[in-house]
Design a protein around this motif. Structure first.
Motif, PDB file in Angstrom:
ATOM      1  N   ARG A 127      -5.406   4.902  -4.812  1.00  0.00           N
ATOM      2  CA  ARG A 127      -6.099   6.108  -5.544  1.00  0.00           C
ATOM      3  C   ARG A 127      -7.139   6.083  -4.084  1.00  0.00           C
ATOM      4  O   ARG A 127      -7.482   5.174  -3.235  1.00  0.00           O
ATOM      5  CB  ARG A 127      -7.299   4.862  -6.849  1.00  0.00           C
ATOM      6  N   ASP A 172     -11.829   6.780 -10.633  1.00  0.00           N
ATOM      7  CA  ASP A 172     -11.938   8.016 -11.087  1.00  0.00           C
ATOM      8  C   ASP A 172     -10.841   8.739 -10.411  1.00  0.00           C
ATOM      9  O   ASP A 172     -10.896   9.646 -11.195  1.00  0.00           O
ATOM     10  CB  ASP A 172     -13.508   8.937 -11.284  1.00  0.00           C
ATOM     11  N   GLY A 173     -10.007   8.735  -9.994  1.00  0.00           N
ATOM     12  CA  GLY A 173      -9.026   9.410  -8.784  1.00  0.00           C
ATOM     13  C   GLY A 173      -8.048   9.273  -9.633  1.00  0.00           C
ATOM     14  O   GLY A 173      -7.775   8.061 -10.392  1.00  0.00           O
ATOM     15  N   GLU A 174      -7.236   9.672  -9.336  1.00  0.00           N
ATOM     16  CA  GLU A 174      -5.663   9.466 -10.361  1.00  0.00           C
ATOM     17  C   GLU A 174      -5.333   8.856  -9.624  1.00  0.00           C
ATOM     18  O   GLU A 174      -5.334   8.422  -8.593  1.00  0.00           O
ATOM     19  CB  GLU A 174      -5.033  10.906  -9.928  1.00  0.00           C
ATOM     20  N   ARG A 175      -4.022   7.616 -10.328  1.00  0.00           N
ATOM     21  CA  ARG A 175      -3.605   7.471  -9.070  1.00  0.00           C
ATOM     22  C   ARG A 175      -1.976   7.983  -8.428  1.00  0.00           C
ATOM     23  O   ARG A 175      -1.131   8.206  -9.512  1.00  0.00           O
ATOM     24  CB  ARG A 175      -2.791   6.037 -10.423  1.00  0.00           C
ATOM     25  N   TYR A 179      -9.248  -0.893   0.975  1.00  0.00           N
ATOM     26  CA  TYR A 179      -8.406  -1.280   1.771  1.00  0.00           C
ATOM     27  C   TYR A 179      -7.847   0.068   2.743  1.00  0.00           C
ATOM     28  O   TYR A 179      -8.243   0.716   2.829  1.00  0.00           O
ATOM     29  CB  TYR A 179      -6.933  -1.084   0.993  1.00  0.00           C
ATOM     30  N   PRO A 226      -9.712   2.821  -2.204  1.00  0.00           N
ATOM     31  CA  PRO A 226     -10.242   1.795  -3.504  1.00  0.00           C
ATOM     32  C   PRO A 226      -9.254   0.770  -3.914  1.00  0.00           C
ATOM     33  O   PRO A 226      -9.560  -0.590  -4.220  1.00  0.00           O
ATOM     34  CB  PRO A 226     -11.314   2.231  -4.063  1.00  0.00           C
ATOM     35  N   ASP A 227      -8.498   1.339  -3.852  1.00  0.00           N
ATOM     36  CA  ASP A 227      -6.915   0.871  -4.372  1.00  0.00           C
ATOM     37  C   ASP A 227      -5.448   1.359  -4.038  1.00  0.00           C
ATOM     38  O   ASP A 227      -5.657   2.119  -3.652  1.00  0.00           O
ATOM     39  CB  ASP A 227      -6.661   1.428  -6.976  1.00  0.00           C
ATOM     40  N   PHE A 228      -5.017   0.240  -4.005  1.00  0.00           N
ATOM     41  CA  PHE A 228      -3.387   0.020  -3.303  1.00  0.00           C
ATOM     42  C   PHE A 228      -2.373  -0.987  -4.266  1.00  0.00           C
ATOM     43  O   PHE A 228      -3.240  -2.338  -3.888  1.00  0.00           O
ATOM     44  CB  PHE A 228      -4.060  -0.008  -2.349  1.00  0.00           C
ATOM     45  N   VAL A 229      -2.060  -1.103  -5.024  1.00  0.00           N
ATOM     46  CA  VAL A 229      -1.338  -1.639  -5.445  1.00  0.00           C
ATOM     47  C   VAL A 229       0.256  -1.356  -5.055  1.00  0.00           C
ATOM     48  O   VAL A 229       0.643  -0.838  -5.669  1.00  0.00           O
ATOM     49  CB  VAL A 229      -1.683  -1.917  -7.241  1.00  0.00           C
ATOM     50  N   GLY A 230       1.129  -2.854  -5.679  1.00  0.00           N
ATOM     51  CA  GLY A 230       2.726  -2.623  -5.045  1.00  0.00           C
ATOM     52  C   GLY A 230       2.664  -4.112  -4.516  1.00  0.00           C
ATOM     53  O   GLY A 230       2.565  -5.048  -4.726  1.00  0.00           O
ATOM     54  N   VAL A 277       1.184  -6.787  -0.542  1.00  0.00           N
ATOM     55  CA  VAL A 277       1.741  -5.433  -0.280  1.00  0.00           C
ATOM     56  C   VAL A 277       3.098  -5.992   0.556  1.00  0.00           C
ATOM     57  O   VAL A 277       4.252  -5.854   0.862  1.00  0.00           O
ATOM     58  CB  VAL A 277       1.199  -4.692  -1.062  1.00  0.00           C
TER      59      VAL A 277
END
Lengths: 470, 283
Positions: free
Chosen positions: B37, B41-44, B2, B83-87, B24
């Motif tokens: 994230r 391996d990073g936190e959410r 993203y 790497p990550d983006f959720v919603g 989203v």
């Protein structure tokens, strides 16, 4: 061919030393050697009426794959298992064979059954597993909600039948409970990744970071041209006991504790995921998840881990093998005991003390089992005045889950039962046409293999539904 | 992956970013949140949606550098990817039918309050906003609030800008003058929301708070985000990710939420220091 093996006991599983393994996250069971596998395979009668097959939720042709192991034809054995099971390396590890295929094995009458699960694992671990045959694309699209065991099985079955399959996963990594729930020492994540990669190689598309019900809803999937949707969204919200102190710092649901360790990698030394560890850890509950949480806590460095369970050893719902492993590793069992309150630290003179609100212990009460009721079930009953305290730094609640409300809330017409589980018929079909469901989202917390069985049934029904529609 | 398509530093610790995430952006509504994230391996990290552009397919986030992960995010630039983006996750705020609303934002919480104020203004409601900051350096989004509010009160703890004092002062004055609202919506630090709720309580006006507890999956699986509501004397466990994040402020057990909120404070402080040392070397 080697001679038939009349020994009544099965070949023991080579294991990591209990003391050593309590300090690492490497796999506990090491797997059979070639010699052990062939020797064990030779215990199989190769019964004509193979009762073991009927004990398997996905009906693996057990005698046939074992007869290939006898002649050391691993690829042949793998091909037979793959015909009905998409995830043999996983099933060989986490299936409760003792209550399924192995429970029906004729060798089990006089002695121990054939170690079917260990043989399955041996085959899956050693076969190259050339990709299964795939029918040509048939032009139909199906969507899968969740990449746990039921979703992966459904996806695997339909991709082989020529469907275009897309799996939507809410997390950043595929695998569902296989990734976030079951710990590395019982199911290495490399194995889950390999199985997912095999499906990717077959053409299954995985869309991570998509929450069905929020990012996209089920109606929109149909608008996008998917002709069927399988809901394998898994179990949902963790249950708590609703006793005082459950919000104290240091109280986890097993889901959270295991997710922190497994998915978020808190078990690695250099992890950026915080997790409370060390000291006295109490795990409440007696299922497989409780065992996983207890053994994870031990490996994270707890001084002492105690399982608190309200019934006795006989009623413990966890797999016998996992209970034995836990005992060997030094997990203690406080049975016929039930928590009534979680106790916390409170510095009356300093409300700003950072330790305020952290767990210090669990107040429990002794239980006894009632006389059997009309169903033969013995209820645990509290013994008045038997309260006592156990010191604790961390308390993990492993007492089950309730279905996730998200998909129900956002899918009009999807019927659920009074516990919130999605209602399906024998084919895995829900109250909506083209919508199938299986696994924990339907049954509540159950096993990997029963979820796979449900995925399999739904895949077959979906195939028939789409083909009949034309 | 993203992409960060726009980045703006709002004050020394608060950064705004527009992230390309069309799915989203298509669905997001005020009050909902996303989880991102910064690296594998990073936190959410859960962050409430601060705006969205459905046409451009972007979602606006505004975050304060509070730990290692938000620090790493703040170092990312336009054109970089995460790497990550959720919603969008959580339930949207319920704004339909409101005619006169008081919005109370504190610190970076103003970033979440803004889209709610804007949406209410768009729906034709009369919006009064009270926004509070520790000092002038930390002030954000004043113009944006001005544009969508009939009345705006800016407060600073040290009096370096606006009126000296906390957000409760103008609220109490308004109530003393007999002002009435259909609803009060407050977003900010827990301690501030607790005091706002207490200031509103005597009026009986519905008072909604936006909770931002520790969270992992954000979809109703881990149970880390649980809160206790006190309904008619009964304690009820709720989950911010699926039951919220907006809750009836009168029912929240704030003291418990505050205690749980600092569970990993020490761990986070260490991680932050490590990250700062690491990146200072690189920069």
């Amino acid at each position: 061919m080697a001679k038939f093996n009349m020994r009544n006991d099965k070949n023991p599983m080579p294991m990591q030393d209990p003391i050593l393994r309590g300090k690492n996250f490497s796999e506990v069971a090491l797997g059979y050697t070639e010699e052990q596998a062939i020797d064990e395979a030779n215990r199989c009668f190769n019964c004509k009426n193979a009762t073991c097959v009927s004990g398997c939720p996905v009906n693996v042709n057990i005698p046939e794959f074992i007869s290939r192991v006898k002649v050391n034809d691993i690829e042949g054995a793998y091909a037979i298992i793959s015909k009905t099971s998409s995830l043999p390396a996983i099933c060989g590890r986490v299936c409760p064979q003792e209550t399924q295929c192995e429970a029906k094995c004729l060798r089990g009458i006089k002695g121990e059954p054939v170690a079917i699960g260990r043989l399955e694992r041996y085959v899956a671990d050693h076969a190259k597993g050339e990709n299964a045959e795939k029918e040509p694309l048939n032009g139909h699209k199906v969507a899968v909600v969740g990449s746990g065991p039921s979703g992966l099985t459904y996806a695997g079955d339909l991709i082989k039948k020529g469907y275009e399959v897309t799996v939507f996963e809410a997390f950043h990594t595929e695998g569902g409970v296989l990734t976030y729930g079951i710990p590395e020492f019982r199911l290495p994540k490399k194995i889950v990744k390999d199985e997912v990669d095999k499906l990717k190689a077959l053409g299954v598309k995985f869309e991570r970071n998509v929450v069905i019900g929020r990012t996209i809803n089920i109606d929109e999937l149909f608008e996008d041209g998917y002709e069927a949707v399988f809901v394998g969204s898994g179990a949902g919200l963790p249950n708590f006991m609703n006793i005082p102190g459950e919000a104290l710092k240091g109280v986890y649901s097993a889901n959270e504790f295991l997710t922190r360790s497994n998915l978020m990698k808190a078990y690695k030394e250099d992890s950026s995921t915080p997790i409370m560890k060390g000291g006295n850890v109490i795990v409440v509950g007696g299922g497989n998840v409780a065992m996983d949480a207890a053994r994870t806590a031990l490996r994270l460095g707890a001084d002492k881990v105690t399982i608190v369970y309200r019934r006795s050893m006989t009623e413990l719902p966890a797999r016998k093998e996992e209970v034995e492993n836990a005992i060997e590793e030094g997990i203690e069992f406080n049975l016929l005991t039930n928590p009534v309150e979680i106790l916390g630290y409170k510095n009356e003179s300093d409300p700003r003390d950072m330790k305020n609100g952290t767990v210090t212990g669990v107040k429990c009460i002794k239980m006894e089992l009632s006389d059997p009721d009309e169903n033969g079930r013995r209820r645990p009953v509290a013994i008045k005045g038997s309260e006592f305290e156990i010191p604790a730094d961390t308390v993990i609640m492993a007492i089950g889950t309730s279905p996730n409300p998200l998909i129900k809330q956002t899918t009009k017409g999807l019927e659920v039962n009074r516990w919130g589980g999605i209602i399906v018929n024998d084919d895995g079909k829900t109250s909506l046409d083209g919508v199938y469901a299986g696994g924990d989202a339907v049954t509540g917390a159950s096993t990997v293999i029963s979820a796979m069985g449900a995925g399999k049934i739904a895949a077959k029904a979906t195939d028939e539904y789409i083909k009949n529609k034309q | 992956m993203y992409q960060i398509v726009n980045k703006k530093i709002l004050n020394p610790t608060v950064t705004m970013m527009d992230i390309k995430a069309p799915l989203v952006a298509k669905k997001a509504q005020p009050g909902q949140f996303i989880i991102l994230r910064v690296d594998d391996d990073g936190e959410r990290i859960p962050l409430t949606v601060a705006g969205y552009d459905r046409l451009a397919g972007t979602v606006k986030i505004i975050f304060q550098t509070v730990g290692a992960s938000t620090y790493k995010l703040s170092l990312k630039n336009e054109g970089d990817f995460i790497p990550d983006f959720v919603g969008p996750l959580g339930k949207p705020s319920e704004l339909e039918g409101l005619k006169k609303v008081l919005i109370v934002g504190g610190g970076v919480g103003c970033a979440i309050a803004l889209p709610i104020a804007q949406e209410l203004n768009k729906l034709g409601a009369e919006v009064t906003s009270v926004i509070g900051f520790r000092s002038k350096d930390l002030l954000i989004l004043e113009d944006e609030f001005k544009a969508c509010s009939k009345n705006l009160y800016v407060m600073t703890d040290d009096g370096s800008y606006g009126v000296k004092g906390n957000v409760c002062a103008p609220i109490s004055d308004m109530f003393a003058d007999g002002e009435k609202f259909d609803k009060v919506i407050t977003i900010g630090p827990l301690i501030m929301m607790k005091f706002v709720v207490n200031a509103v309580r005597p009026t009986g006006i519905p008072c909604e708070v936006s909770m931002n507890p520790v969270m992992i999956d954000g979809t109703g699986m881990c149970g880390g985000c649980r809160l206790t509501l006190i309904k008619n004397g009964e304690r009820v466990t709720k989950f911010a990710c699926v039951d919220g994040p907006d809750f009836n402020g009168y029912e929240i057990d704030f003291d418990e939420a505050m205690s749980r909120g600092v569970m990993y404070k020490e761990f986070e402080r260490h991680a932050y220091e490590d990250a700062c040392n690491l990146f200072k070397g690189v920069k």
